[in-house]
Design a protein around this motif. Structure first.
Motif, PDB file in Angstrom:
ATOM      1  N   LYS A 114       0.833  -1.202   0.000  1.00 54.12           N
ATOM      2  CA  LYS A 114       0.000   0.000   0.000  1.00 54.12           C
ATOM      3  C   LYS A 114       0.866   1.250   0.000  1.00 54.12           C
ATOM      4  O   LYS A 114       0.602   2.202  -0.752  1.00 54.12           O
ATOM      5  CB  LYS A 114      -0.915  -0.020   1.222  1.00 54.12           C
ATOM      6  CG  LYS A 114      -1.825   1.196   1.367  1.00 54.12           C
ATOM      7  CD  LYS A 114      -2.759   0.999   2.555  1.00 54.12           C
ATOM      8  CE  LYS A 114      -3.673   2.206   2.742  1.00 54.12           C
ATOM      9  NZ  LYS A 114      -2.956   3.382   3.277  1.00 54.12           N
ATOM     10  N   SER A 115       1.909   1.256   0.829  1.00 50.32           N
ATOM     11  CA  SER A 115       2.811   2.399   0.904  1.00 50.32           C
ATOM     12  C   SER A 115       3.543   2.619  -0.418  1.00 50.32           C
ATOM     13  O   SER A 115       3.664   3.754  -0.897  1.00 50.32           O
ATOM     14  CB  SER A 115       3.820   2.202   2.032  1.00 50.32           C
ATOM     15  OG  SER A 115       4.794   3.233   2.033  1.00 50.32           O
ATOM     16  N   GLU A 133       1.217   4.185  -2.917  1.00 52.78           N
ATOM     17  CA  GLU A 133       0.950   5.593  -2.595  1.00 52.78           C
ATOM     18  C   GLU A 133       2.115   6.476  -3.018  1.00 52.78           C
ATOM     19  O   GLU A 133       1.911   7.582  -3.556  1.00 52.78           O
ATOM     20  CB  GLU A 133       0.698   5.742  -1.095  1.00 52.78           C
ATOM     21  CG  GLU A 133      -0.628   5.187  -0.632  1.00 52.78           C
ATOM     22  CD  GLU A 133      -0.779   5.217   0.879  1.00 52.78           C
ATOM     23  OE1 GLU A 133      -1.912   5.006   1.364  1.00 52.78           O
ATOM     24  OE2 GLU A 133       0.235   5.453   1.576  1.00 52.78           O
TER      25      GLU A 133
END
Length: 467
Positions: free
Chosen positions: A224-225, A228
């Motif tokens: 997820k990081s 992003e």
């Protein structure tokens, strides 16, 4: 924050060497030897080289060994294969400047396997004498020395300091974004946005430097990081410089290394065709730990053909990377396979190193967090611990009186009184008013036990003296 004139590692290193000499000459101290855990150098820290790697390299350096029955068959065959790729059949000859073509192809196949079949193109890969050489060269392409305002590069805090020095030496501005220590050194997009805003009127940011897994902070980015960060870079038109040297060093529960190359590709258009990135890896930080052979590579993604042509010229202006290092890279990216004579021993040695590191990660976290005035988030990956020191006002004042940074003062005392050579956190960047030390966790189990024993004993005395 990273002024080269302020770097105190040289003074600490000189003192460490002086103490080692004194011990050899019989000077009595509370310890018999210095435990040197400043650098992420596995062999220096006591880890044994991988047998397969050293056997192949030995046969390449001394070809008569290829006919020796003392070496396994696959070792002799591999050495013969590697020499067949060398000009004149010798590791003493130059290779093509970007690297030996067959080894570049082997690296591209390694990346393809790592990323689940996503294509990797050999023409986008360059071998270099260590990863830092590649990073400096790519920065050289990105930084416009004549620009006003100056070129900016977003860099994490804490951060491997050699990259920061490469940025400032080129006349660019290192724009810090702070990793969240309270959240296990998480990389937050909100902080990237703050850093970008802070650069207005100071510089023109063109690139974002990411270290995953972290050095020195030991975090591993979640998928997820990573996604992003890629979206942020795409929106802000920032070139991604991705230091992925510790991709094999992941220990945290529910942690998994996700390459930026794979993430960009799986995001699909418009990201997959437009996000520009350079990914770096090295033979120094993989399980072979061959720091002294000086070999790394960079893979470039989505660069304009005209820029690639310039990069090719830039990477070709010097002689080739050391040929033995290139061969070590090949052995890292294409190791023994099940059924090969060397496979079982190779697998056993890898698992032993992994076991030792898992033990170190657990013990460091357990012991450091048990000490008053110390705290350390879980170490998820990489080769370093970066615990925080909660120093007393008295200790901070004493450091100022001596003209030292507070964590340098602590590291100096730890070296003198405890015989442990560590690095002060300020040299890697840290939030104002916080203090850290950095040390390598890739040491044999008995050395780690002794290191933590000495650290605990010294720390309790230090905190008592400056309470």
């Amino acid at each position: 924050m990273w002024n080269m004139k302020q770097l105190e590692y040289g003074a600490l290193a000189r003192r460490a060497n002086q103490i080692k000499d004194e011990l050899r000459q019989g000077v009595r101290r509370p310890y018999k030897e210095v435990i040197d855990v400043f650098q992420g150098d596995l062999h220096r820290a006591g880890m044994k080289p991988l047998t397969f790697v050293r056997q192949v390299l030995a046969a390449c350096v001394y070809p008569p060994l290829i006919n020796s029955s003392n070496l396994p068959l696959d070792v002799r065959q591999r050495a013969q294969e590697e020499l067949g790729r060398c000009v004149g059949g010798s590791v003493g000859s130059y290779s093509a400047a970007p690297g030996i073509p067959e080894i570049i192809h082997s690296i591209s196949e390694f990346i393809k396997r790592r990323d689940g079949g996503i294509p990797s193109h050999p023409e986008n890969i360059y071998i270099s004498p260590g990863s830092q050489w590649s990073i400096s060269n790519i920065l050289n392409v990105l930084v416009n020395r004549e620009a006003s305002p100056r070129t900016g590069v977003l860099i994490p805090v804490p951060c491997h300091n050699k990259t920061v020095l490469s940025i400032t030496q080129l006349g660019a501005v290192a724009v810090p974004y702070y990793l969240s220590e309270e959240q296990g050194w998480a990389l937050q997009v909100e902080e990237l946005q703050r850093a970008l805003e802070s650069a207005k009127g100071v510089c023109n940011p063109v690139a974002l430097y990411v270290i995953n897994p972290g050095n020195p902070a030991g975090y591993v980015q979640s998928q997820k990081s990573v996604l992003e960060v890629i979206r942020f870079a795409w929106e802000k038109r920032l070139f991604l410089l991705v230091d992925e040297l510790y991709q094999d060093r992941v220990y945290g529960e529910n942690c998994e290394f996700v390459s930026y190359k794979r993430a960009v590709s799986e995001m699909g258009p418009p990201f997959s065709g437009t996000v520009e990135l350079a990914s770096f890896h090295s033979v120094s930080k993989g399980f072979s730990g061959e720091c002294g052979l000086r070999a790394g590579y960079v893979e470039l993604v989505n660069l304009d053909p005209a820029v690639m042509k310039y990069i090719h010229t830039l990477f070709s202006k010097d002689a080739c990377s050391p040929v033995l290092g290139q061969i070590a890279l090949d052995l890292m990216t294409d190791p023994p396979k099940p059924g090969d004579p060397s496979y079982l021993l190779y697998k056993q040695e890898i698992e032993q190193i992994r076991t030792v590191l898992l033990h170190s990660v657990k013990k460091v976290h357990e012991v450091v967090n048990s000490l008053p005035g110390f705290s350390c988030p879980p170490i998820e990956g990489g080769l370093f611990a970066f615990p925080r020191l909660h120093l007393t006002p008295k200790a901070i004042q004493k450091a100022k009186e001596l003209g030292l940074q507070p964590d340098t003062f602590y590291c100096t005392r730890l070296l003198e009184e405890g015989g442990v050579f560590t690095g002060p956190g300020w040299e890697y960047g840290q939030k104002e008013g916080t203090y850290h030390i950095r040390f390598c966790i890739a040491v044999p189990q008995d050395i780690m036990e002794e290191l933590l024993r000495r650290l605990s004993s010294f720390h309790m005395t230090f905190m008592k003296d400056f309470s």
